[in-house]
Enzyme design. Structure first.
Site, PDB file in Angstrom:
ATOM      1  N   SER A 262      -4.205  -0.870  -5.433  1.00 37.23           N
ATOM      2  CA  SER A 262      -3.249  -1.586  -4.577  1.00 37.23           C
ATOM      3  C   SER A 262      -3.829  -2.947  -4.219  1.00 37.23           C
ATOM      4  O   SER A 262      -4.869  -3.035  -3.558  1.00 37.23           O
ATOM      5  CB  SER A 262      -2.988  -0.790  -3.296  1.00 37.23           C
ATOM      6  OG  SER A 262      -2.425  -1.658  -2.332  1.00 37.23           O
TER       7      SER A 262
ATOM      8  N   HIS B 220      -0.475  -1.488  -8.316  1.00 34.35           N
ATOM      9  CA  HIS B 220       0.400  -1.137  -7.189  1.00 34.35           C
ATOM     10  C   HIS B 220       0.590  -2.365  -6.301  1.00 34.35           C
ATOM     11  O   HIS B 220      -0.376  -2.946  -5.797  1.00 34.35           O
ATOM     12  CB  HIS B 220      -0.235   0.010  -6.407  1.00 34.35           C
ATOM     13  CG  HIS B 220       0.634   0.588  -5.327  1.00 34.35           C
ATOM     14  ND1 HIS B 220       1.666   1.473  -5.588  1.00 34.35           N
ATOM     15  CD2 HIS B 220       0.630   0.414  -3.984  1.00 34.35           C
ATOM     16  CE1 HIS B 220       2.250   1.813  -4.448  1.00 34.35           C
ATOM     17  NE2 HIS B 220       1.644   1.181  -3.455  1.00 34.35           N
TER      18      HIS B 220
ATOM     19  N   ASP C  50       2.295  -3.735  -2.966  1.00 36.35           N
ATOM     20  CA  ASP C  50       2.863  -3.309  -1.686  1.00 36.35           C
ATOM     21  C   ASP C  50       3.693  -4.423  -1.070  1.00 36.35           C
ATOM     22  O   ASP C  50       3.164  -5.463  -0.678  1.00 36.35           O
ATOM     23  CB  ASP C  50       1.741  -2.916  -0.725  1.00 36.35           C
ATOM     24  CG  ASP C  50       1.196  -1.537  -1.033  1.00 36.35           C
ATOM     25  OD1 ASP C  50       2.006  -0.605  -1.165  1.00 36.35           O
ATOM     26  OD2 ASP C  50      -0.034  -1.400  -1.161  1.00 36.35           O
TER      27      ASP C  50
ATOM     28  N   MET D 221       6.020  -5.520   1.986  1.00 33.64           N
ATOM     29  CA  MET D 221       6.326  -5.161   3.381  1.00 33.64           C
ATOM     30  C   MET D 221       7.200  -6.234   3.995  1.00 33.64           C
ATOM     31  O   MET D 221       6.900  -7.431   3.873  1.00 33.64           O
ATOM     32  CB  MET D 221       5.028  -5.048   4.173  1.00 33.64           C
ATOM     33  CG  MET D 221       4.075  -4.033   3.586  1.00 33.64           C
ATOM     34  SD  MET D 221       2.537  -3.996   4.520  1.00 33.64           S
ATOM     35  CE  MET D 221       1.685  -2.660   3.698  1.00 33.64           C
TER      36      MET D 221
ATOM     37  N   HIS E 156       6.026  -1.064  -4.624  1.00 33.48           N
ATOM     38  CA  HIS E 156       6.348  -0.157  -3.516  1.00 33.48           C
ATOM     39  C   HIS E 156       7.059  -0.970  -2.442  1.00 33.48           C
ATOM     40  O   HIS E 156       6.431  -1.768  -1.739  1.00 33.48           O
ATOM     41  CB  HIS E 156       5.023   0.445  -3.014  1.00 33.48           C
ATOM     42  CG  HIS E 156       5.158   1.330  -1.819  1.00 33.48           C
ATOM     43  ND1 HIS E 156       4.072   1.727  -1.076  1.00 33.48           N
ATOM     44  CD2 HIS E 156       6.242   1.906  -1.234  1.00 33.48           C
ATOM     45  CE1 HIS E 156       4.484   2.496  -0.083  1.00 33.48           C
ATOM     46  NE2 HIS E 156       5.789   2.614  -0.150  1.00 33.48           N
TER      47      HIS E 156
ATOM     48  N   MET F 211       8.446  -1.389   0.824  1.00 32.31           N
ATOM     49  CA  MET F 211       8.525  -0.928   2.218  1.00 32.31           C
ATOM     50  C   MET F 211       9.470  -1.880   2.927  1.00 32.31           C
ATOM     51  O   MET F 211       9.059  -2.796   3.655  1.00 32.31           O
ATOM     52  CB  MET F 211       7.118  -0.916   2.834  1.00 32.31           C
ATOM     53  CG  MET F 211       6.244   0.190   2.264  1.00 32.31           C
ATOM     54  SD  MET F 211       4.489  -0.023   2.615  1.00 32.31           S
ATOM     55  CE  MET F 211       4.023  -1.011   1.216  1.00 32.31           C
TER      56      MET F 211
ATOM     57  N   MET G  85       3.684   9.535   0.800  1.00 32.00           N
ATOM     58  CA  MET G  85       2.732   8.728   1.568  1.00 32.00           C
ATOM     59  C   MET G  85       1.737   9.640   2.282  1.00 32.00           C
ATOM     60  O   MET G  85       2.125  10.602   2.950  1.00 32.00           O
ATOM     61  CB  MET G  85       3.463   7.873   2.604  1.00 32.00           C
ATOM     62  CG  MET G  85       4.349   6.773   2.019  1.00 32.00           C
ATOM     63  SD  MET G  85       3.479   5.588   0.977  1.00 32.00           S
ATOM     64  CE  MET G  85       2.267   4.902   2.109  1.00 32.00           C
TER      65      MET G  85
ATOM     66  N   GLY H 109       2.383   0.552   6.065  1.00 33.95           N
ATOM     67  CA  GLY H 109       2.302  -0.679   6.846  1.00 33.95           C
ATOM     68  C   GLY H 109       0.950  -1.355   6.771  1.00 33.95           C
ATOM     69  O   GLY H 109       0.866  -2.574   6.823  1.00 33.95           O
ATOM     70  N   PHE H 110      -0.083  -0.556   6.632  1.00 34.68           N
ATOM     71  CA  PHE H 110      -1.431  -1.126   6.644  1.00 34.68           C
ATOM     72  C   PHE H 110      -2.344  -0.382   5.677  1.00 34.68           C
ATOM     73  O   PHE H 110      -2.211   0.825   5.510  1.00 34.68           O
ATOM     74  CB  PHE H 110      -2.041  -1.045   8.059  1.00 34.68           C
ATOM     75  CG  PHE H 110      -1.203  -1.773   9.079  1.00 34.68           C
ATOM     76  CD1 PHE H 110      -1.381  -3.136   9.288  1.00 34.68           C
ATOM     77  CD2 PHE H 110      -0.215  -1.104   9.776  1.00 34.68           C
ATOM     78  CE1 PHE H 110      -0.585  -3.814  10.198  1.00 34.68           C
ATOM     79  CE2 PHE H 110       0.594  -1.782  10.694  1.00 34.68           C
ATOM     80  CZ  PHE H 110       0.403  -3.138  10.903  1.00 34.68           C
TER      81      PHE H 110
ATOM     82  N   GLY I  13      -6.312   0.784   4.609  1.00 32.00           N
ATOM     83  CA  GLY I  13      -7.514   1.195   5.325  1.00 32.00           C
ATOM     84  C   GLY I  13      -7.330   2.296   6.349  1.00 32.00           C
ATOM     85  O   GLY I  13      -8.192   2.500   7.199  1.00 32.00           O
TER      86      GLY I  13
ATOM     87  N   ASP J 290      -0.429   7.800  -1.765  1.00 32.41           N
ATOM     88  CA  ASP J 290      -0.745   6.428  -1.362  1.00 32.41           C
ATOM     89  C   ASP J 290      -1.208   6.425   0.089  1.00 32.41           C
ATOM     90  O   ASP J 290      -0.458   6.802   0.988  1.00 32.41           O
ATOM     91  CB  ASP J 290       0.536   5.594  -1.533  1.00 32.41           C
ATOM     92  CG  ASP J 290       0.351   4.118  -1.205  1.00 32.41           C
ATOM     93  OD1 ASP J 290      -0.783   3.696  -0.930  1.00 32.41           O
ATOM     94  OD2 ASP J 290       1.372   3.393  -1.235  1.00 32.41           O
ATOM     95  N   GLY J 291      -2.457   5.996   0.279  1.00 32.44           N
ATOM     96  CA  GLY J 291      -2.996   5.875   1.627  1.00 32.44           C
ATOM     97  C   GLY J 291      -4.246   6.712   1.808  1.00 32.44           C
ATOM     98  O   GLY J 291      -4.200   7.936   1.677  1.00 32.44           O
TER      99      GLY J 291
HETATM  100  C1  DX5 Z   1       0.179   1.372   2.901  1.00 32.29           C
HETATM  101  C2  DX5 Z   1       0.339   0.929   1.461  1.00 32.29           C
HETATM  102  C3  DX5 Z   1      -0.787   1.335   0.606  1.00 32.29           C
HETATM  103  C4  DX5 Z   1      -2.096   0.750   0.976  1.00 32.29           C
HETATM  104  C5  DX5 Z   1      -3.160   1.739   0.673  1.00 32.29           C
HETATM  105  O1  DX5 Z   1       1.253   0.948   3.625  1.00 32.29           O
HETATM  106  O2  DX5 Z   1       1.518   1.467   0.920  1.00 32.29           O
HETATM  107  O3  DX5 Z   1      -0.507   1.122  -0.770  1.00 32.29           O
HETATM  108  O4  DX5 Z   1      -2.387  -0.437   0.286  1.00 32.29           O
HETATM  109  O5  DX5 Z   1      -4.353   1.251   1.152  1.00 32.29           O
HETATM  110  P1  DX5 Z   1      -5.645   2.153   1.318  1.00 32.29           P
HETATM  111  O6  DX5 Z   1      -5.980   2.665  -0.060  1.00 32.29           O
HETATM  112  O7  DX5 Z   1      -6.639   1.201   1.831  1.00 32.29           O
HETATM  113  O8  DX5 Z   1      -5.309   3.255   2.258  1.00 32.29           O
HETATM  114 ZN    ZN Z   2       1.830   1.401  -1.369  1.00 32.53          ZN
END
Ligand code: DX5
Ligand code: ZN
Length: 230
Positions: free
Chosen positions: A17, A41, A43, A45, A74, A76, A144, A149-150, A152, A182-183
């Protein structure tokens, strides 16, 4: 128009990602991990469906010039339907919309009509029942393992019950559907997700926040493969 093949459905894939990469040097980041990238991937948002803003079609279009990998976008977004065409034109190969935004059947139809590989995502607290009716219409189910949203955040292991239920259903019906998580995917959680039935692993921090992203992606794949054999 989908130009890049997603590979065999159900096979293990690592999807770095780029959310965790240095946005000032994205082309380099993508290039650096290319050898260990099955899907890239992306992301997206919108600051509405999730409380964060990331990137959109212009970035996808720019990155397209630097990568021949499958772009797994993805979305969001509260209104993904307004942007599907822009993502397709920018070079997305697959787009995943969230079931929580509604109008799922028509979003799936629209994405399909644009030639995109079609994904449906569910948040950690969205029950399997909400996505199950669409399994025959999609190519990818994204479950998920954090609230979106974030990057880490910590992996939510209780989502594995849903992953297992999805894997059972996909296998029983012999559906050509990938199951993506994912996550919070890292060396410890990747094998857990794979054992539960996931075959596409998204990882941001575990790859791009490491001192050597290519090696980190390689190790992640090895950990996932070991999980698969068990
Ligand atoms: C979260 C995203 C993820 C995110 C995963 O909202 O959809 O794709 O980048 O990040 P890590 O692998 O750091 O949890
Ligand atoms: Zn994602």
């Amino acid at each position: 128009m989908t130009l890049i093949d997603a590979g065999p459905t159900g096979s293990l894939r690592v999807a770095p990602s780029i959310l965790a990469a240095d946005f000032g040097s994205l082309a380099n980041a993508v290039h650096e991990i290319d050898a260990e990238t099955d899907w890239l991937h992306v992301d997206v948002m919108d600051g509405h469906f999730v409380p964060n803003v990331s990137i959109g079609p212009p970035v996808v279009a720019s990155l397209r010039r630097y990568s021949t990998r499958f772009f797994d976008c993805h979305l969001m977004m509260s209104e993904p339907g307004r942007y599907l065409e822009a993502f397709a034109q920018a070079g997305a190969d697959g787009c995943t919309v969230h079931v929580e935004v509604g109008a799922t059947a028509s979003l799936i139809r629209d994405a399909r009509a644009l030639g995109l590989r079609v994904g449906l995502a569910a948040n950690p607290d969205t029950p399997f029942d909400k996505v199950a009716p669409f399994l025959g219409e999609i190519d990818l189910l994204l479950l998920m393992t954090v609230f979106p949203g974030f990057g880490g955040q910590s992996f939510m292991e209780d989502v594995m019950t849903k992953v297992s239920a999805a894997r059972r259903e996909v296998d029983v019906q012999s559906l050509p559907v990938d199951i993506e998580v994912d996550g919070g995917i890292d060396l410890n959680t990747a094998p857990v997700a794979v054992r539960a039935g996931a075959n596409v692993l998204v990882a941001g921090s575990a790859i791009f926040s490491r001192p050597a992203p290519l090696e980190a992606a390689h190790s992640l794949r090895a950990a996932a493969e070991a999980g698969r054999r068990r």
